[in-house]
Write a protein that holds these residues in place. Structure first.
Motif, PDB file in Angstrom:
ATOM      1  N   MET A 138       0.838  -1.179   0.000  1.00 40.52           N
ATOM      2  CA  MET A 138       0.000   0.000   0.000  1.00 40.52           C
ATOM      3  C   MET A 138       0.886   1.247   0.000  1.00 40.52           C
ATOM      4  O   MET A 138       1.881   1.322   0.707  1.00 40.52           O
ATOM      5  N   SER A 139       0.501   2.222  -0.783  1.00 38.93           N
ATOM      6  CA  SER A 139       1.278   3.449  -0.930  1.00 38.93           C
ATOM      7  C   SER A 139       1.015   4.410   0.214  1.00 38.93           C
ATOM      8  O   SER A 139      -0.079   4.460   0.764  1.00 38.93           O
ATOM      9  N   ALA A 140       2.030   5.203   0.538  1.00 39.98           N
ATOM     10  CA  ALA A 140       1.851   6.291   1.507  1.00 39.98           C
ATOM     11  C   ALA A 140       0.855   7.286   0.927  1.00 39.98           C
ATOM     12  O   ALA A 140       0.827   7.500  -0.286  1.00 39.98           O
ATOM     13  N   PRO A 141       0.024   7.904   1.762  1.00 40.07           N
ATOM     14  CA  PRO A 141      -0.970   8.850   1.232  1.00 40.07           C
ATOM     15  C   PRO A 141      -0.355  10.057   0.526  1.00 40.07           C
ATOM     16  O   PRO A 141      -0.917  10.549  -0.439  1.00 40.07           O
ATOM     17  N   LEU A 142       0.806  10.499   0.992  1.00 40.11           N
ATOM     18  CA  LEU A 142       1.454  11.657   0.378  1.00 40.11           C
ATOM     19  C   LEU A 142       2.693  11.221  -0.390  1.00 40.11           C
ATOM     20  O   LEU A 142       3.452  10.364   0.075  1.00 40.11           O
ATOM     21  N   LEU A 143       2.877  11.840  -1.556  1.00 38.83           N
ATOM     22  CA  LEU A 143       4.071  11.597  -2.360  1.00 38.83           C
ATOM     23  C   LEU A 143       4.748  12.927  -2.643  1.00 38.83           C
ATOM     24  O   LEU A 143       4.090  13.879  -3.070  1.00 38.83           O
ATOM     25  N   PRO A 184      -4.633  12.444  -8.268  1.00 40.08           N
ATOM     26  CA  PRO A 184      -4.677  13.084  -6.948  1.00 40.08           C
ATOM     27  C   PRO A 184      -4.497  14.600  -7.065  1.00 40.08           C
ATOM     28  O   PRO A 184      -3.938  15.089  -8.049  1.00 40.08           O
ATOM     29  N   PRO A 185      -4.949  15.332  -6.052  1.00 39.34           N
ATOM     30  CA  PRO A 185      -4.621  16.759  -6.019  1.00 39.34           C
ATOM     31  C   PRO A 185      -3.100  16.901  -6.015  1.00 39.34           C
ATOM     32  O   PRO A 185      -2.400  16.128  -5.350  1.00 39.34           O
ATOM     33  N   ALA A 186      -2.606  17.879  -6.766  1.00 40.42           N
ATOM     34  CA  ALA A 186      -1.159  18.009  -6.892  1.00 40.42           C
ATOM     35  C   ALA A 186      -0.730  19.474  -6.862  1.00 40.42           C
ATOM     36  O   ALA A 186      -1.491  20.366  -7.242  1.00 40.42           O
ATOM     37  N   TRP A 187       0.504  19.662  -6.404  1.00 41.12           N
ATOM     38  CA  TRP A 187       1.120  20.978  -6.321  1.00 41.12           C
ATOM     39  C   TRP A 187       2.501  20.893  -6.930  1.00 41.12           C
ATOM     40  O   TRP A 187       3.137  19.832  -6.925  1.00 41.12           O
ATOM     41  N   LEU A 200       1.939   5.592 -12.429  1.00 43.58           N
ATOM     42  CA  LEU A 200       1.713   4.517 -11.458  1.00 43.58           C
ATOM     43  C   LEU A 200       2.044   4.969 -10.043  1.00 43.58           C
ATOM     44  O   LEU A 200       1.419   4.531  -9.080  1.00 43.58           O
ATOM     45  N   ASP A 201       3.036   5.840  -9.896  1.00 42.15           N
ATOM     46  CA  ASP A 201       3.418   6.340  -8.573  1.00 42.15           C
ATOM     47  C   ASP A 201       2.352   7.251  -7.974  1.00 42.15           C
ATOM     48  O   ASP A 201       2.301   7.418  -6.756  1.00 42.15           O
ATOM     49  N   LEU A 202       1.500   7.832  -8.819  1.00 41.17           N
ATOM     50  CA  LEU A 202       0.466   8.742  -8.345  1.00 41.17           C
ATOM     51  C   LEU A 202      -0.792   8.016  -7.861  1.00 41.17           C
ATOM     52  O   LEU A 202      -1.620   8.605  -7.161  1.00 41.17           O
ATOM     53  N   LEU A 203      -0.925   6.746  -8.195  1.00 37.03           N
ATOM     54  CA  LEU A 203      -2.118   5.980  -7.827  1.00 37.03           C
ATOM     55  C   LEU A 203      -2.294   5.880  -6.313  1.00 37.03           C
ATOM     56  O   LEU A 203      -1.343   5.599  -5.585  1.00 37.03           O
ATOM     57  N   GLY A 204      -3.506   6.090  -5.844  1.00 37.20           N
ATOM     58  CA  GLY A 204      -3.841   5.892  -4.441  1.00 37.20           C
ATOM     59  C   GLY A 204      -3.332   6.965  -3.500  1.00 37.20           C
ATOM     60  O   GLY A 204      -3.384   6.787  -2.287  1.00 37.20           O
ATOM     61  N   ARG A 205      -2.852   8.058  -4.016  1.00 40.89           N
ATOM     62  CA  ARG A 205      -2.325   9.132  -3.159  1.00 40.89           C
ATOM     63  C   ARG A 205      -3.421  10.120  -2.806  1.00 40.89           C
ATOM     64  O   ARG A 205      -4.300  10.402  -3.614  1.00 40.89           O
ATOM     65  N   SER A 206      -3.337  10.677  -1.608  1.00 40.80           N
ATOM     66  CA  SER A 206      -4.281  11.731  -1.239  1.00 40.80           C
ATOM     67  C   SER A 206      -3.793  13.091  -1.728  1.00 40.80           C
ATOM     68  O   SER A 206      -4.590  13.997  -1.941  1.00 40.80           O
ATOM     69  N   ALA A 207      -2.470  13.236  -1.940  1.00 39.28           N
ATOM     70  CA  ALA A 207      -1.907  14.477  -2.473  1.00 39.28           C
ATOM     71  C   ALA A 207      -0.481  14.214  -2.936  1.00 39.28           C
ATOM     72  O   ALA A 207       0.203  13.335  -2.412  1.00 39.28           O
ATOM     73  N   VAL A 208      -0.048  15.022  -3.916  1.00 40.93           N
ATOM     74  CA  VAL A 208       1.286  14.875  -4.487  1.00 40.93           C
ATOM     75  C   VAL A 208       1.939  16.249  -4.587  1.00 40.93           C
ATOM     76  O   VAL A 208       1.296  17.224  -4.994  1.00 40.93           O
ATOM     77  N   LEU A 209       3.208  16.292  -4.219  1.00 39.50           N
ATOM     78  CA  LEU A 209       4.019  17.493  -4.393  1.00 39.50           C
ATOM     79  C   LEU A 209       5.132  17.159  -5.376  1.00 39.50           C
ATOM     80  O   LEU A 209       5.931  16.255  -5.127  1.00 39.50           O
TER      81      LEU A 209
END
Length: 167
Positions: free
Chosen positions: A1-6, A111-114, A53-62
Protein backbone atom coordinates in the motif's frame (compact mmCIF):
# COMPACT_ATOMS: atom_id res chain seq x y z
CA UNK A 1 0.00 0.00 0.00
CA UNK A 2 1.28 3.45 -0.93
CA UNK A 3 1.85 6.29 1.51
CA UNK A 4 -0.97 8.85 1.23
CA UNK A 5 1.45 11.66 0.38
CA UNK A 6 4.07 11.60 -2.36
CA UNK A 7 6.86 14.11 -2.82
CA UNK A 8 8.31 13.50 -6.29
CA UNK A 9 11.45 15.50 -7.04
CA UNK A 10 13.16 15.64 -10.41
CA UNK A 11 16.57 16.89 -11.42
CA UNK A 12 20.08 15.95 -12.39
CA UNK A 13 22.62 16.25 -9.55
CA UNK A 14 25.41 16.59 -12.15
CA UNK A 15 23.97 19.78 -13.66
CA UNK A 16 24.46 22.52 -11.07
CA UNK A 17 21.19 24.00 -9.87
CA UNK A 18 19.18 21.27 -11.60
CA UNK A 19 20.04 19.32 -8.42
CA UNK A 20 17.61 21.47 -6.38
CA UNK A 21 14.80 18.88 -6.47
CA UNK A 22 16.96 15.95 -5.31
CA UNK A 23 18.64 18.15 -2.68
CA UNK A 24 15.28 19.18 -1.24
CA UNK A 25 14.29 15.52 -1.04
CA UNK A 26 17.50 14.79 0.90
CA UNK A 27 16.57 17.50 3.39
CA UNK A 28 13.06 16.12 3.83
CA UNK A 29 14.51 12.67 4.39
CA UNK A 30 16.95 14.06 6.97
CA UNK A 31 13.94 15.72 8.67
CA UNK A 32 12.38 12.25 8.99
CA UNK A 33 9.21 12.97 7.02
CA UNK A 34 9.28 9.54 5.36
CA UNK A 35 9.76 7.60 8.63
CA UNK A 36 6.07 7.47 9.55
CA UNK A 37 4.94 5.72 6.37
CA UNK A 38 2.60 8.64 5.65
CA UNK A 39 4.98 10.32 3.18
CA UNK A 40 6.92 8.73 0.33
CA UNK A 41 9.92 10.57 -1.08
CA UNK A 42 10.76 9.69 -4.68
CA UNK A 43 13.48 11.12 -6.92
CA UNK A 44 14.17 10.80 -10.66
CA UNK A 45 15.98 12.68 -13.41
CA UNK A 46 12.75 13.68 -15.18
CA UNK A 47 9.00 13.03 -15.09
CA UNK A 48 8.08 10.01 -17.17
CA UNK A 49 4.95 8.12 -18.21
CA UNK A 50 5.79 5.46 -15.61
CA UNK A 51 5.25 8.00 -12.84
CA UNK A 52 1.49 7.75 -13.47
CA UNK A 53 1.71 4.52 -11.46
CA UNK A 54 3.42 6.34 -8.57
CA UNK A 55 0.47 8.74 -8.34
CA UNK A 56 -2.12 5.98 -7.83
CA UNK A 57 -3.84 5.89 -4.44
CA UNK A 58 -2.32 9.13 -3.16
CA UNK A 59 -4.28 11.73 -1.24
CA UNK A 60 -1.91 14.48 -2.47
CA UNK A 61 1.29 14.87 -4.49
CA UNK A 62 4.02 17.49 -4.39
CA UNK A 63 6.19 17.71 -7.50
CA UNK A 64 9.53 19.49 -7.05
CA UNK A 65 11.78 20.82 -9.80
CA UNK A 66 14.33 23.53 -10.50
CA UNK A 67 13.20 26.51 -12.56
CA UNK A 68 15.17 28.74 -14.89
CA UNK A 69 15.92 32.29 -13.71
CA UNK A 70 12.91 34.58 -13.94
CA UNK A 71 10.29 31.80 -14.09
CA UNK A 72 9.68 32.07 -10.34
CA UNK A 73 11.07 34.30 -7.62
CA UNK A 74 13.05 32.13 -5.22
CA UNK A 75 10.69 29.24 -4.54
CA UNK A 76 7.03 29.08 -5.46
CA UNK A 77 4.35 26.59 -4.49
CA UNK A 78 1.28 26.41 -6.73
CA UNK A 79 -1.56 23.98 -7.30
CA UNK A 80 -1.65 22.04 -10.55
CA UNK A 81 -4.50 21.13 -12.83
CA UNK A 82 -4.26 18.19 -15.25
CA UNK A 83 -3.47 19.08 -18.84
CA UNK A 84 -5.35 16.93 -21.36
CA UNK A 85 -2.53 17.05 -23.94
CA UNK A 86 -0.86 13.76 -24.70
CA UNK A 87 2.91 13.49 -24.83
CA UNK A 88 4.50 13.14 -28.26
CA UNK A 89 4.99 9.46 -29.18
CA UNK A 90 8.77 9.92 -29.32
CA UNK A 91 8.98 11.77 -26.00
CA UNK A 92 9.58 10.08 -22.69
CA UNK A 93 9.79 13.24 -20.58
CA UNK A 94 6.66 15.02 -19.36
CA UNK A 95 5.84 18.25 -17.60
CA UNK A 96 3.87 18.05 -14.35
CA UNK A 97 0.47 19.07 -15.77
CA UNK A 98 0.77 16.55 -18.62
CA UNK A 99 1.72 13.82 -16.13
CA UNK A 100 -1.46 14.57 -14.18
CA UNK A 101 -3.55 14.61 -17.36
CA UNK A 102 -2.11 11.30 -18.46
CA UNK A 103 -2.76 9.83 -15.01
CA UNK A 104 -6.37 11.00 -15.25
CA UNK A 105 -6.76 9.55 -18.75
CA UNK A 106 -5.18 6.19 -17.90
CA UNK A 107 -6.49 5.68 -14.37
CA UNK A 108 -9.73 7.69 -14.40
CA UNK A 109 -8.51 9.78 -11.47
CA UNK A 110 -5.55 11.90 -10.44
CA UNK A 111 -4.68 13.08 -6.95
CA UNK A 112 -4.62 16.76 -6.02
CA UNK A 113 -1.16 18.01 -6.89
CA UNK A 114 1.12 20.98 -6.32
CA UNK A 115 4.33 22.13 -7.96
CA UNK A 116 7.21 23.50 -5.92
CA UNK A 117 9.44 25.33 -8.40
CA UNK A 118 12.84 26.43 -7.11
CA UNK A 119 14.67 29.14 -9.01
CA UNK A 120 18.15 28.19 -10.14
CA UNK A 121 20.85 30.23 -11.83
CA UNK A 122 23.52 27.85 -13.19
CA UNK A 123 22.72 24.54 -14.89
CA UNK A 124 26.04 23.58 -16.47
CA UNK A 125 27.36 20.04 -16.40
CA UNK A 126 29.69 19.55 -13.44
CA UNK A 127 28.79 22.83 -11.77
CA UNK A 128 28.01 23.00 -8.07
CA UNK A 129 24.99 24.62 -6.48
CA UNK A 130 25.01 28.41 -6.92
CA UNK A 131 24.75 30.74 -3.94
CA UNK A 132 21.35 31.98 -5.15
CA UNK A 133 20.08 28.42 -5.50
CA UNK A 134 21.26 27.59 -1.97
CA UNK A 135 19.16 30.46 -0.62
CA UNK A 136 16.17 29.39 -2.71
CA UNK A 137 16.59 25.82 -1.46
CA UNK A 138 16.26 27.07 2.12
CA UNK A 139 13.01 28.84 1.17
CA UNK A 140 11.73 25.75 -0.68
CA UNK A 141 12.54 23.55 2.32
CA UNK A 142 10.29 25.68 4.54
CA UNK A 143 7.49 25.60 1.93
CA UNK A 144 7.75 21.81 1.56
CA UNK A 145 7.69 21.26 5.32
CA UNK A 146 4.57 23.44 5.61
CA UNK A 147 2.90 21.61 2.70
CA UNK A 148 3.53 18.17 4.23
CA UNK A 149 2.29 19.34 7.64
CA UNK A 150 -0.86 20.82 6.13
CA UNK A 151 -1.60 17.75 4.03
CA UNK A 152 -1.12 15.40 6.97
CA UNK A 153 -3.47 17.54 9.08
CA UNK A 154 -6.04 17.60 6.26
CA UNK A 155 -5.84 13.83 5.89
CA UNK A 156 -6.82 13.31 9.50
CA UNK A 157 -3.26 12.63 10.58
CA UNK A 158 -3.03 15.59 12.94
CA UNK A 159 -0.86 13.55 15.30
CA UNK A 160 1.84 13.48 12.63
CA UNK A 161 2.37 17.21 12.13
CA UNK A 162 6.11 17.04 12.78
CA UNK A 163 8.81 14.68 11.52
CA UNK A 164 9.48 11.46 13.41
CA UNK A 165 11.58 12.08 16.47
CA UNK A 166 11.02 15.85 16.52
CA UNK A 167 9.81 17.48 19.69
Amino acid sequence: MSAPLLVLAVGNPSRGDDALGPMLLERLQADGWDASGQVELLCDFQLQVEHTLDLLGRSAVLLVDAARPGVVQGAQLSSLQPCPERPAPASHALDARTLLGLTLALQGTAPPAWMLAIEGAAFGLGEGLSLQAQQHLDQAHRLAQAWVSEQLACAGCAALTSPAGAA
